[in-house]
Enzyme design. Structure first.
Site, PDB file in Angstrom:
ATOM      1  N   ASP B  10       0.787  -1.204  -0.031  1.00 42.11           N
ATOM      2  CA  ASP B  10       0.097  -0.149  -0.037  1.00 42.11           C
ATOM      3  C   ASP B  10       0.970   1.219  -0.150  1.00 42.11           C
ATOM      4  O   ASP B  10       1.873   1.375   0.901  1.00 42.11           O
ATOM      5  CB  ASP B  10      -0.904   0.003   1.267  1.00 42.11           C
ATOM      6  CG  ASP B  10      -2.017  -0.839   1.196  1.00 42.11           C
ATOM      7  OD1 ASP B  10      -2.523  -1.401   2.313  1.00 42.11           O
ATOM      8  OD2 ASP B  10      -2.478  -1.231   0.096  1.00 42.11           O
ATOM      9  N   GLU B 129     -13.325  -4.111  -1.876  1.00 41.43           N
ATOM     10  CA  GLU B 129     -13.123  -3.924  -0.394  1.00 41.43           C
ATOM     11  C   GLU B 129     -14.646  -4.225   0.287  1.00 41.43           C
ATOM     12  O   GLU B 129     -15.565  -3.575   0.185  1.00 41.43           O
ATOM     13  CB  GLU B 129     -12.831  -2.325  -0.237  1.00 41.43           C
ATOM     14  CG  GLU B 129     -11.774  -1.980  -0.821  1.00 41.43           C
ATOM     15  CD  GLU B 129     -11.696  -0.549  -0.931  1.00 41.43           C
ATOM     16  OE1 GLU B 129     -12.296   0.236  -0.472  1.00 41.43           O
ATOM     17  OE2 GLU B 129     -10.824  -0.138  -1.423  1.00 41.43           O
TER      18      GLU B 129
END
Lengths: 406, 249
Positions: B10, B129
């Site tokens: 990330d 997600e």
């Protein structure tokens, strides 16, 4: 969650309606400078009450944070904290520190550290939000399940709702009644339980920009609380609106007699430990079961981890936006810039995207039901507190800020 | 097909970050150093995710991506802020093997077939997600900052009809917790998933990875458990080998 409000509140009285019709000089009330300036480092403007800027155009909060990184010896400050704890720590099993705590990341961090790192026996004290959100209630219980004792105080909702409405109309801030709980009730509880030390989280004036003179302050006493947290409206104001001493009993400051029999000191944790809000999020998530907003970003901002417990929160921030041109995204971005998490450029992008977002339909409906204002009265309240120097009306009847951060 | 171990990076350019429940920008290391280390230690693939591009409405940081993955010769997936065929072209031309999208796909699912048509379906990764809600899971976007009404299983079905090569299923609830994958989520999605399913969010122990495989995952994607050196790639592969789960040696 808010469907349990069964009672319809009696509508605004004539006195309140009259107050809706009064013009307010917002600039004068808050001492706001006429020309808008934005901090060169963060995204806050000089329209935040009491904030100051130096001649390089840097705000007092950023200057303070710079000091925090470079000039304050946190080792020395921590030693002071240890001394403070040594002074107040009890060995007979009774509570030795009161931590006003919403169950949010900051207060849970403070309470948990005092218990686990400094060997104290904290009592956390929660002043109920206007209306608990589901996530707020979850995090409230998470603190209890993390091993912290707690008292939850909830004022009579019929009184509180009316106070909230009057605060909206007369003060332009639905949250003033809530703030009384934060200011005064800890003193009453500490006195009742014989706790000599109250540990608040942060000194908001220093950390987020306010009266720079308070930067080196370890804490506040009741007189300071009135100046910084109550916008010059003392609790006596409420009797003018028909609230009796019974109504105000839970809110009122301690009497001189109640205070005289107890020696209470009230300190800021942020004086002793470098205050870093996002670090507290990680701490709370990793140690106490704290969870962020399940629906994603909170209204009017991009963040998910701050100020989650009250359904009415968006109106607190929205009225600040009306009065000062500064919304929730500005607050979040400003401290994240100072914490070194995002750049100013990031902050500007976030503010321009989210800051002016009004509360959504669901929150609006809750606010109307809670306060007993009707749609027109809410519109009038917002119009009353919309600072004409900062806003301009567009052809379609909507409003826009004349200046935004860049 | 071997069970893949995928390292997740990330990035909030230029930093490698790691959040909890898709919140927080705590720096967790240097992206290039970690990419190289995982490559050297036998990771099967790497996945780069720009966690703020959609939120800031910005393009991916192409030069940073190029810098991080120079000298790395395993499949690399790049995601975050990919919205147009132009973005896809740019990412592929700097050497990515696959592109990953979420927010843009939910806004306009037909984008998936356009991209599949351009670079081939196998190179299109759909990221989901997934957030627990009302007894099921909903799809979120913008690194868990916006919610949708899409039930995750229904979105999987819809997206597959447009053309995806594989699906990365991220548990928002378990992300960063190191307390295990959301096995209920994998069980929920896996039956309807016709393409490889990559479990992501919550890896903490060797058993977690085995459990994900049993629940129907074809691969796992991990971040904090690797960044903070809680597990090593070789011990993972050894452990899985012991359970007769075939990995790339």
């Amino acid at each position: 969650m808010f469907d349990f409000i069964s009672e319809e509140l009696s509508p605004p009285t004539d006195q309140e309606i009259d107050a809706l019709g009064l013009t307010r000089n917002i600039d004068e009330m808050y001492g706001l400078p006429k020309s808008i300036k934005y901090c060169k480092i963060c995204v806050i403007s000089n329209q935040r009450p009491r904030i100051t800027f130096n001649k390089e155009g840097i705000c007092s909060a950023c200057l303070y944070w710079e000091k925090k990184e470079n000039s304050i010896s946190w080792i020395d400050r921590e030693a002071e904290l240890r001394d403070l704890c040594d002074r107040f720590r009890k060995s007979d099993g009774s509570f030795d520190v009161l931590v006003p705590s919403s169950g949010g990341k900051d207060s849970v961090y403070v309470a948990h550290q005092l218990k686990t790192k400094y060997g104290m026996h904290p009592l956390t004290m929660t002043w109920s939000p206007n209306i608990y959100t589901e996530i707020g209630l979850y995090n409230f219980f998470a603190q209890v399940h993390a091993g912290l004792d707690n008292i939850l105080l909830s004022p009579n909702a019929l009184v509180h709702r009316r106070m909230c409405r009057i605060a909206t109309i007369v003060m332009g801030d639905p949250f003033q009644p809530f703030i009384y709980g934060q200011s005064y009730v800890p003193l009453r509880i500490a006195a009742s339980y014989g706790i000599g030390l109250i540990m608040d989280g942060e000194n908001g004036e220093a950390e987020y920009g306010g009266d720079a003179a308070s930067e080196n302050s370890k804490g506040f006493d009741t007189e300071d609380a009135e100046k910084y947290w109550l916008s010059d409206f003392p609790i006596e104001f409420w009797s003018e609106y028909g609230f009796t001493s019974k109504d105000l009993e839970l809110y009122r400051p301690p009497t001189v007699k109640e205070m005289s029999s107890s020696r209470i000191e009230r300190h800021f944790y942020s004086y002793y430990v470098n205050w870093r809000p996002q670090k507290h999020y990680y701490y709370a998530a990793e140690n106490t079961g704290f969870r962020p907003n399940p629906d994603g970003r909170s209204q009017g901002t991009y963040s998910k981890y701050a100020s989650l417990d009250d359904e009415l929160d968006p109106y607190h921030y929205y009225f600040a936006l009306l009065k000062f041109g500064l919304g929730r995204a500005t607050s979040d971005a400003a401290h994240e810039i100072r914490e070194g998490l995002i750049s100013r450029e990031d902050g500007v992008a976030l503010v321009s995207r989210f800051d002016a977002e009004p509360p959504n339909e669901r929150t609006r409906a809750i606010f109307l039901r809670y306060t007993g204002l009707d749609e027109d009265q809410l519109e009038e309240s917002m119009a009353l507190w919309r600072n004409p120097r900062l806003w301009v009306s567009k052809q379609d009847g909507s409003f826009q800020l004349k200046t935004t951060v860049s | 097909m071997t069970f893949r171990i995928i390292g997740r990076l990330d990035v909030k350019p230029p930093n490698l970050v790691k959040g909890i429940q898709l919140e927080g920008f705590r720096v967790a290391g240097d992206a290039k150093n970690l990419a190289n280390r995982y490559y050297d230690l036998g990771i099967d693939e790497l996945s780069y995710q720009d966690v703020v591009a959609s939120l800031y409405d910005r393009s991916p940081d192409f030069s940073l991506i190029q810098e991080i993955f120079t000298g790395i010769y395993i499949p690399v997936t790049v995601g975050g802020g990919i919205r147009t065929l132009n973005d896809v072209d740019n990412v592929m031309s700097i050497g990515a093997d696959k592109i990953c999208l979420n927010s843009a796909a939910l806004e306009r699912p037909s984008l998936l077939s356009e991209i599949s048509g351009s670079i081939g379906q196998q190179a299109v990764v759909l990221a989901i997600e997934a957030k627990r809600k009302n007894g099921s899971w909903v799809a979120m976007t913008h690194t868990g900052r916006e919610t949708t009404e899409w039930d995750v299983a229904e979105w999987v079905e819809c997206a597959q009809s447009y053309g995806v090569g594989e699906i990365v299923l991220t548990s928002v609830d378990n992300d960063g917790s190191q307390k295990g994958f959301d096995l209920d989520l994998i069980n929920y999605v896996s039956p309807g998933c016709e393409v490889p399913l990559i479990a992501h969010g919550g890896a903490g122990s060797l058993q977690d990875i085995a459990d994900a495989a049993s629940a129907g995952a074809d691969a796992v994607m991990m971040a904090s458990v690797l960044h903070y050196s809680k597990l090593s790639i070789s011990e993972i592969k050894l452990f899985l080998g012991g359970l007769k789960i075939e990995t790339r040696i």
